[in-house]
Structure formats: structure tokens, C-alpha cells
Design a protein around this motif. Sequence first.
Motif, PDB file in Angstrom:
ATOM      1  N   VAL A   1      -0.157  21.774 -75.839  1.00 52.65           N
ATOM      2  CA  VAL A   1       0.650  21.049 -74.852  1.00 52.65           C
ATOM      3  C   VAL A   1      -0.023  19.738 -74.474  1.00 52.65           C
ATOM      4  O   VAL A   1       0.641  18.708 -74.342  1.00 52.65           O
ATOM      5  N   ARG A   2      -1.333  19.744 -74.338  1.00 52.37           N
ATOM      6  CA  ARG A   2      -2.050  18.511 -73.991  1.00 52.37           C
ATOM      7  C   ARG A   2      -1.960  17.475 -75.108  1.00 52.37           C
ATOM      8  O   ARG A   2      -1.763  16.281 -74.851  1.00 52.37           O
ATOM      9  N   VAL A   3      -2.087  17.912 -76.352  1.00 51.06           N
ATOM     10  CA  VAL A   3      -1.962  16.987 -77.482  1.00 51.06           C
ATOM     11  C   VAL A   3      -0.548  16.419 -77.537  1.00 51.06           C
ATOM     12  O   VAL A   3      -0.354  15.210 -77.726  1.00 51.06           O
ATOM     13  N   LEU A   4       0.457  17.265 -77.353  1.00 55.58           N
ATOM     14  CA  LEU A   4       1.840  16.789 -77.362  1.00 55.58           C
ATOM     15  C   LEU A   4       2.103  15.823 -76.209  1.00 55.58           C
ATOM     16  O   LEU A   4       2.858  14.856 -76.360  1.00 55.58           O
ATOM     17  N   ALA A   5       1.478  16.054 -75.066  1.00 55.75           N
ATOM     18  CA  ALA A   5       1.637  15.155 -73.929  1.00 55.75           C
ATOM     19  C   ALA A   5       1.039  13.778 -74.233  1.00 55.75           C
ATOM     20  O   ALA A   5       1.636  12.751 -73.901  1.00 55.75           O
ATOM     21  N   VAL A   6      -0.114  13.752 -74.871  1.00 60.64           N
ATOM     22  CA  VAL A   6      -0.739  12.474 -75.223  1.00 60.64           C
ATOM     23  C   VAL A   6       0.091  11.743 -76.273  1.00 60.64           C
ATOM     24  O   VAL A   6       0.312  10.526 -76.168  1.00 60.64           O
TER      25      VAL A   6
ATOM     26  N   VAL B   1       1.963   8.066 -75.802  1.00 59.74           N
ATOM     27  CA  VAL B   1       1.764   6.918 -76.687  1.00 59.74           C
ATOM     28  C   VAL B   1       3.099   6.400 -77.214  1.00 59.74           C
ATOM     29  O   VAL B   1       3.338   5.189 -77.253  1.00 59.74           O
ATOM     30  N   PHE B   2       4.004   7.307 -77.605  1.00 56.19           N
ATOM     31  CA  PHE B   2       5.228   6.894 -78.274  1.00 56.19           C
ATOM     32  C   PHE B   2       6.443   6.735 -77.360  1.00 56.19           C
ATOM     33  O   PHE B   2       7.498   6.317 -77.829  1.00 56.19           O
TER      34      PHE B   2
ATOM     35  N   GLY C   1       5.759   4.847 -71.801  1.00 59.37           N
ATOM     36  CA  GLY C   1       5.600   5.091 -70.375  1.00 59.37           C
ATOM     37  C   GLY C   1       6.542   6.129 -69.784  1.00 59.37           C
ATOM     38  O   GLY C   1       6.334   6.559 -68.653  1.00 59.37           O
ATOM     39  N   ALA C   2       7.578   6.526 -70.496  1.00 58.95           N
ATOM     40  CA  ALA C   2       8.518   7.519 -69.961  1.00 58.95           C
ATOM     41  C   ALA C   2       7.835   8.867 -69.756  1.00 58.95           C
ATOM     42  O   ALA C   2       8.128   9.567 -68.786  1.00 58.95           O
ATOM     43  N   ALA C   3       6.915   9.224 -70.632  1.00 54.58           N
ATOM     44  CA  ALA C   3       6.195  10.494 -70.484  1.00 54.58           C
ATOM     45  C   ALA C   3       5.299  10.463 -69.253  1.00 54.58           C
ATOM     46  O   ALA C   3       5.121  11.484 -68.589  1.00 54.58           O
ATOM     47  N   LEU C   4       4.758   9.314 -68.925  1.00 56.88           N
ATOM     48  CA  LEU C   4       3.930   9.190 -67.725  1.00 56.88           C
ATOM     49  C   LEU C   4       4.777   9.407 -66.473  1.00 56.88           C
ATOM     50  O   LEU C   4       4.353  10.099 -65.549  1.00 56.88           O
ATOM     51  N   VAL C   5       5.969   8.856 -66.458  1.00 56.41           N
ATOM     52  CA  VAL C   5       6.877   9.060 -65.328  1.00 56.41           C
ATOM     53  C   VAL C   5       7.244  10.542 -65.215  1.00 56.41           C
ATOM     54  O   VAL C   5       7.257  11.108 -64.109  1.00 56.41           O
TER      55      VAL C   5
END
Length: 65
Positions: A36-41, A45-46, A49-53
Motif C-alpha cells: 500500500v505504501r509503494v502504491l501510494a508513492v 508521483v503520477f 498532486g491528487a493523491a496528496l489531496v
Amino acid sequence: MNDLRQKNLVRRRDDRMVAGVCSGVADYLGVDVALVRVLAVVALVFSFGAALVAYVAAWILMPEV
């Protein structure tokens, strides 16, 4: 008899690096937290910024255990 326990999506306090969101998601889905952490990173990246939100929203909305 069937086990009818309800699964809750919560942030975990015992296995967290930042806020426990990835740990809680991994526990909820029954997968390894490293995956899950690798998929989050990768999503961070791709997704420009939407994943950060989404991570910050989950940090705010998910209760902590």
C-alpha cells in the motif's frame, strides 16, 4: 456459523510512518502495508498532486485507533 464482524476503515497508531492511513487501508484490505505504501508513492508521483489531496482527506476523515 458465519463470522459477521464489521470491518472498519481506521488509521492505525501502532504501525504508521506519517499518519497511519496506509496502515489502516492495508489492514482493511488484508494486504501487506509495504504494498500500500509503494502504491501510494507511485500514485503521488503520477497523479500530479491528487493523491496528496486524497491522503490528507483520509488523514482528516479516518478515525484513529
